[in-house]
Scaffold this motif. Structure first.
Motif, PDB file in Angstrom:
ATOM      1  N   ILE A  42     -13.847 -50.947  52.450  1.00 41.62           N
ATOM      2  CA  ILE A  42     -14.413 -51.502  53.750  1.00 41.62           C
ATOM      3  C   ILE A  42     -16.151 -50.853  53.746  1.00 41.62           C
ATOM      4  O   ILE A  42     -16.525 -50.031  53.739  1.00 41.62           O
ATOM      5  CB  ILE A  42     -13.658 -50.625  54.881  1.00 41.62           C
ATOM      6  CG1 ILE A  42     -12.211 -51.258  54.693  1.00 41.62           C
ATOM      7  CG2 ILE A  42     -14.324 -51.143  56.345  1.00 41.62           C
ATOM      8  CD1 ILE A  42     -11.471 -50.289  56.035  1.00 41.62           C
ATOM      9  N   LEU A  43     -16.781 -51.990  54.099  1.00 42.08           N
ATOM     10  CA  LEU A  43     -18.257 -52.030  54.081  1.00 42.08           C
ATOM     11  C   LEU A  43     -18.814 -51.773  55.369  1.00 42.08           C
ATOM     12  O   LEU A  43     -19.606 -51.041  55.762  1.00 42.08           O
ATOM     13  CB  LEU A  43     -18.885 -53.154  53.372  1.00 42.08           C
ATOM     14  CG  LEU A  43     -18.488 -53.612  51.903  1.00 42.08           C
ATOM     15  CD1 LEU A  43     -19.248 -54.545  51.182  1.00 42.08           C
ATOM     16  CD2 LEU A  43     -18.646 -52.262  50.775  1.00 42.08           C
ATOM     17  N   LYS A  44     -18.184 -52.502  56.424  1.00 40.96           N
ATOM     18  CA  LYS A  44     -18.624 -52.675  57.792  1.00 40.96           C
ATOM     19  C   LYS A  44     -17.549 -53.047  58.682  1.00 40.96           C
ATOM     20  O   LYS A  44     -16.385 -53.617  58.045  1.00 40.96           O
ATOM     21  CB  LYS A  44     -19.652 -53.755  57.876  1.00 40.96           C
ATOM     22  CG  LYS A  44     -20.973 -53.646  57.592  1.00 40.96           C
ATOM     23  CD  LYS A  44     -22.033 -54.735  57.732  1.00 40.96           C
ATOM     24  CE  LYS A  44     -23.231 -54.190  56.826  1.00 40.96           C
ATOM     25  NZ  LYS A  44     -24.140 -55.599  57.607  1.00 40.96           N
ATOM     26  N   ILE A  45     -17.700 -52.437  59.776  1.00 38.72           N
ATOM     27  CA  ILE A  45     -16.534 -52.607  60.875  1.00 38.72           C
ATOM     28  C   ILE A  45     -17.253 -53.221  62.178  1.00 38.72           C
ATOM     29  O   ILE A  45     -18.275 -52.615  62.622  1.00 38.72           O
ATOM     30  CB  ILE A  45     -15.481 -51.585  61.220  1.00 38.72           C
ATOM     31  CG1 ILE A  45     -14.537 -51.938  62.173  1.00 38.72           C
ATOM     32  CG2 ILE A  45     -16.182 -50.324  61.733  1.00 38.72           C
ATOM     33  CD1 ILE A  45     -13.423 -50.853  62.366  1.00 38.72           C
ATOM     34  N   ASN A  46     -17.029 -54.593  62.462  1.00 36.02           N
ATOM     35  CA  ASN A  46     -17.715 -55.162  63.708  1.00 36.02           C
ATOM     36  C   ASN A  46     -19.252 -54.814  63.467  1.00 36.02           C
ATOM     37  O   ASN A  46     -19.998 -54.542  64.428  1.00 36.02           O
ATOM     38  CB  ASN A  46     -17.199 -54.583  64.985  1.00 36.02           C
ATOM     39  CG  ASN A  46     -15.986 -54.585  65.321  1.00 36.02           C
ATOM     40  OD1 ASN A  46     -15.446 -55.472  64.865  1.00 36.02           O
ATOM     41  ND2 ASN A  46     -15.394 -54.103  66.357  1.00 36.02           N
ATOM     42  N   ASP A  47     -19.768 -55.242  62.293  1.00 42.13           N
ATOM     43  CA  ASP A  47     -21.179 -55.014  61.782  1.00 42.13           C
ATOM     44  C   ASP A  47     -21.629 -53.826  61.796  1.00 42.13           C
ATOM     45  O   ASP A  47     -22.942 -53.780  61.514  1.00 42.13           O
ATOM     46  CB  ASP A  47     -22.025 -56.115  62.859  1.00 42.13           C
ATOM     47  CG  ASP A  47     -21.568 -57.461  62.866  1.00 42.13           C
ATOM     48  OD1 ASP A  47     -21.215 -58.072  61.803  1.00 42.13           O
ATOM     49  OD2 ASP A  47     -21.585 -58.180  63.863  1.00 42.13           O
ATOM     50  N   GLN A  48     -20.985 -52.624  61.866  1.00 38.36           N
ATOM     51  CA  GLN A  48     -21.659 -51.343  61.918  1.00 38.36           C
ATOM     52  C   GLN A  48     -21.040 -50.916  60.450  1.00 38.36           C
ATOM     53  O   GLN A  48     -20.001 -50.837  59.627  1.00 38.36           O
ATOM     54  CB  GLN A  48     -20.528 -50.539  62.804  1.00 38.36           C
ATOM     55  CG  GLN A  48     -21.220 -49.141  62.650  1.00 38.36           C
ATOM     56  CD  GLN A  48     -20.504 -48.196  63.694  1.00 38.36           C
ATOM     57  OE1 GLN A  48     -19.523 -48.517  64.524  1.00 38.36           O
ATOM     58  NE2 GLN A  48     -20.608 -46.721  63.442  1.00 38.36           N
ATOM     59  N   ASP A  49     -22.316 -50.288  59.673  1.00 36.42           N
ATOM     60  CA  ASP A  49     -22.156 -49.903  58.025  1.00 36.42           C
ATOM     61  C   ASP A  49     -21.179 -48.638  58.317  1.00 36.42           C
ATOM     62  O   ASP A  49     -21.370 -47.917  59.174  1.00 36.42           O
ATOM     63  CB  ASP A  49     -23.658 -49.838  57.759  1.00 36.42           C
ATOM     64  CG  ASP A  49     -23.623 -49.489  56.235  1.00 36.42           C
ATOM     65  OD1 ASP A  49     -22.430 -49.323  55.742  1.00 36.42           O
ATOM     66  OD2 ASP A  49     -24.588 -49.242  55.798  1.00 36.42           O
ATOM     67  N   VAL A  50     -20.294 -48.479  57.325  1.00 41.68           N
ATOM     68  CA  VAL A  50     -19.586 -47.434  57.554  1.00 41.68           C
ATOM     69  C   VAL A  50     -19.792 -46.490  56.072  1.00 41.68           C
ATOM     70  O   VAL A  50     -18.949 -45.539  56.079  1.00 41.68           O
ATOM     71  CB  VAL A  50     -17.923 -47.815  57.288  1.00 41.68           C
ATOM     72  CG1 VAL A  50     -17.613 -48.670  58.570  1.00 41.68           C
ATOM     73  CG2 VAL A  50     -17.669 -48.574  56.103  1.00 41.68           C
ATOM     74  N   THR A  51     -20.826 -46.685  55.481  1.00 42.56           N
ATOM     75  CA  THR A  51     -21.221 -45.941  54.354  1.00 42.56           C
ATOM     76  C   THR A  51     -21.443 -44.612  54.905  1.00 42.56           C
ATOM     77  O   THR A  51     -22.256 -44.348  55.749  1.00 42.56           O
ATOM     78  CB  THR A  51     -22.303 -46.428  53.593  1.00 42.56           C
ATOM     79  OG1 THR A  51     -22.300 -47.755  53.204  1.00 42.56           O
ATOM     80  CG2 THR A  51     -23.046 -45.434  52.537  1.00 42.56           C
ATOM     81  N   GLY A  52     -20.845 -43.685  54.160  1.00 47.74           N
ATOM     82  CA  GLY A  52     -20.956 -41.999  54.683  1.00 47.74           C
ATOM     83  C   GLY A  52     -20.221 -41.621  55.763  1.00 47.74           C
ATOM     84  O   GLY A  52     -20.202 -40.580  56.163  1.00 47.74           O
ATOM     85  N   MET A  53     -19.415 -42.610  56.500  1.00 42.82           N
ATOM     86  CA  MET A  53     -18.475 -42.520  57.424  1.00 42.82           C
ATOM     87  C   MET A  53     -17.434 -41.555  56.906  1.00 42.82           C
ATOM     88  O   MET A  53     -16.727 -41.851  56.166  1.00 42.82           O
ATOM     89  CB  MET A  53     -18.108 -43.669  58.323  1.00 42.82           C
ATOM     90  CG  MET A  53     -17.576 -43.409  59.505  1.00 42.82           C
ATOM     91  SD  MET A  53     -17.012 -45.054  60.281  1.00 42.82           S
ATOM     92  CE  MET A  53     -18.508 -45.730  60.993  1.00 42.82           C
ATOM     93  N   LYS A  54     -16.980 -40.539  58.067  1.00 43.50           N
ATOM     94  CA  LYS A  54     -15.763 -39.740  57.825  1.00 43.50           C
ATOM     95  C   LYS A  54     -14.427 -40.780  58.111  1.00 43.50           C
ATOM     96  O   LYS A  54     -14.578 -41.426  59.042  1.00 43.50           O
ATOM     97  CB  LYS A  54     -15.907 -38.632  58.637  1.00 43.50           C
ATOM     98  CG  LYS A  54     -16.811 -37.516  58.017  1.00 43.50           C
ATOM     99  CD  LYS A  54     -16.643 -36.475  58.762  1.00 43.50           C
ATOM    100  CE  LYS A  54     -17.869 -35.237  58.193  1.00 43.50           C
ATOM    101  NZ  LYS A  54     -17.714 -34.092  59.058  1.00 43.50           N
ATOM    102  N   THR A  55     -13.474 -40.438  57.610  1.00 44.89           N
ATOM    103  CA  THR A  55     -12.291 -41.260  57.854  1.00 44.89           C
ATOM    104  C   THR A  55     -11.800 -41.036  59.361  1.00 44.89           C
ATOM    105  O   THR A  55     -11.418 -41.969  59.971  1.00 44.89           O
ATOM    106  CB  THR A  55     -11.068 -40.796  56.868  1.00 44.89           C
ATOM    107  OG1 THR A  55     -10.795 -39.477  57.022  1.00 44.89           O
ATOM    108  CG2 THR A  55     -11.507 -41.145  55.482  1.00 44.89           C
ATOM    109  N   LYS A  56     -12.091 -39.813  59.778  1.00 48.55           N
ATOM    110  CA  LYS A  56     -11.603 -39.329  61.320  1.00 48.55           C
ATOM    111  C   LYS A  56     -12.532 -40.395  62.235  1.00 48.55           C
ATOM    112  O   LYS A  56     -12.099 -40.909  63.066  1.00 48.55           O
ATOM    113  CB  LYS A  56     -11.973 -38.141  61.471  1.00 48.55           C
ATOM    114  CG  LYS A  56     -11.591 -37.692  63.142  1.00 48.55           C
ATOM    115  CD  LYS A  56     -11.571 -36.222  63.091  1.00 48.55           C
ATOM    116  CE  LYS A  56     -11.068 -35.749  64.641  1.00 48.55           C
ATOM    117  NZ  LYS A  56     -11.046 -34.387  64.903  1.00 48.55           N
TER     118      LYS A  56
END
Length: 290
Positions: free
Chosen positions: A109-123
């Motif tokens: 998954i690269l983005k959710i609703n145009d928000q970059d998720v790189t570095g995002m924690k699963t929580k």
């Protein structure tokens, strides 16, 4: 004032602990997460008890465990993990919104609703899904292909029972695997068992390998599908003595049953195995349970 624990009305030992705790967080040079410190402290207290069956689990783990035990939740129907700062789908539940939208295991998954998720924690990602939004636009990478997939949040049923039929030497062998004893496991098990019996099975394999347990009522009801009410299925001992618990079933089945176990078969899985061995005459095959 950064102190999160007050020193009033504490025992002498606890007061010493709190003073030391407050000194540490007041004087530590770097950043810290107070909740993480308190979680670690409670985990240390329980570990010091010396009981291997008593452990502390944090809020996120509790939420995930409760979802598994409930057997359904509102969401997309995926399990995810974080690897090299990427959110990756590890599992897509059958008949879930994610499955219907075309998401697959190993999608990045690269983005959710145009928000970059790189570095995002699963929580953090899970909290976005838990928000008031119902529709999500996911940008995913599958192999080298970039795809945009729209998925709607809905009620997701988690399957905890799977079934198969094998034919060997003219005999029909039924197979039922139970992954956890959740709230809805009994209804799933009953439905699939009835399907196998309609197919005229001559014997049954029940697989509880890697099943670490769940609700006692769930396993009680499953055992009661095989035994009539004259059979004890487990006993409980407390300060007042031993109490016997009987099957609530109306009949005792007659076909042979084999229970498959391994070292991760625990709790409710062990109750199922022991009751069917002792009261039904079933056999267990595999490694010693937990």
């Amino acid at each position: 004032d950064s102190k999160v624990i007050k020193e009033e009305n504490l025992s002498e030992n606890l007061e010493t602990f709190v003073k030391n705790y407050n000194y540490i967080i007041d004087n530590y040079y770097g950043e810290y997460d107070e909740q993480k410190l308190l979680d670690a402290a409670l985990a240390g207290v329980l570990e010091a008890l010396g009981d291997p069956h008593t452990v502390y689990i944090d809020e996120s783990s509790v939420d995930n465990f409760n979802i598994q035990l409930k057997g359904n939740y509102t969401g997309l129907g995926i399990e995810i993990y974080n690897s090299d700062n990427e959110i990756i789908i590890s599992k897509v539940f059958t008949n879930s919104p994610a499955a219907k939208a075309g998401l697959q295991a190993n999608d990045h998954i690269l983005k959710i609703n145009d928000q970059d998720v790189t570095g995002m924690k699963t929580k953090e990602f899970a909290n976005i899904i838990k928000s008031n939004q119902n529709n999500f636009k996911l940008l995913i990478k599958r192999n080298e292909e970039i795809k945009e997939i729209n998925v709607e949040k809905q009620n997701v049923i988690i399957d905890s029972v799977s079934s198969k039929t094998y034919n060997k030497d003219g005999k029909n062998i039924g197979y039922l695997e139970i992954s956890i004893f959740a709230d809805n496991t009994y209804s799933q098990f009953k439905e699939k068992l009835e399907e196998l019996e309609k197919a005229k099975i001559d014997s049954l394999i029940i697989d509880v390998r890697n099943n670490t347990g769940g609700h006692l009522t769930s396993v009680e009801n499953i055992i009661s599908l095989f035994l009539d009410s004259s059979h004890i299925i487990y006993k409980m001992e407390d300060s007042s003595g031993v109490k016997e618990y009987y099957s609530t079933g109306n009949e005792t089945k007659t076909y042979p049953i084999i229970v498959l176990t391994n070292s991760s078969s625990a709790s409710a899985s062990e109750i199922l195995t022991a009751a069917l061995k002792e009261e039904y005459g079933a056999k267990s095959i595999g490694k010693k349970t937990y």
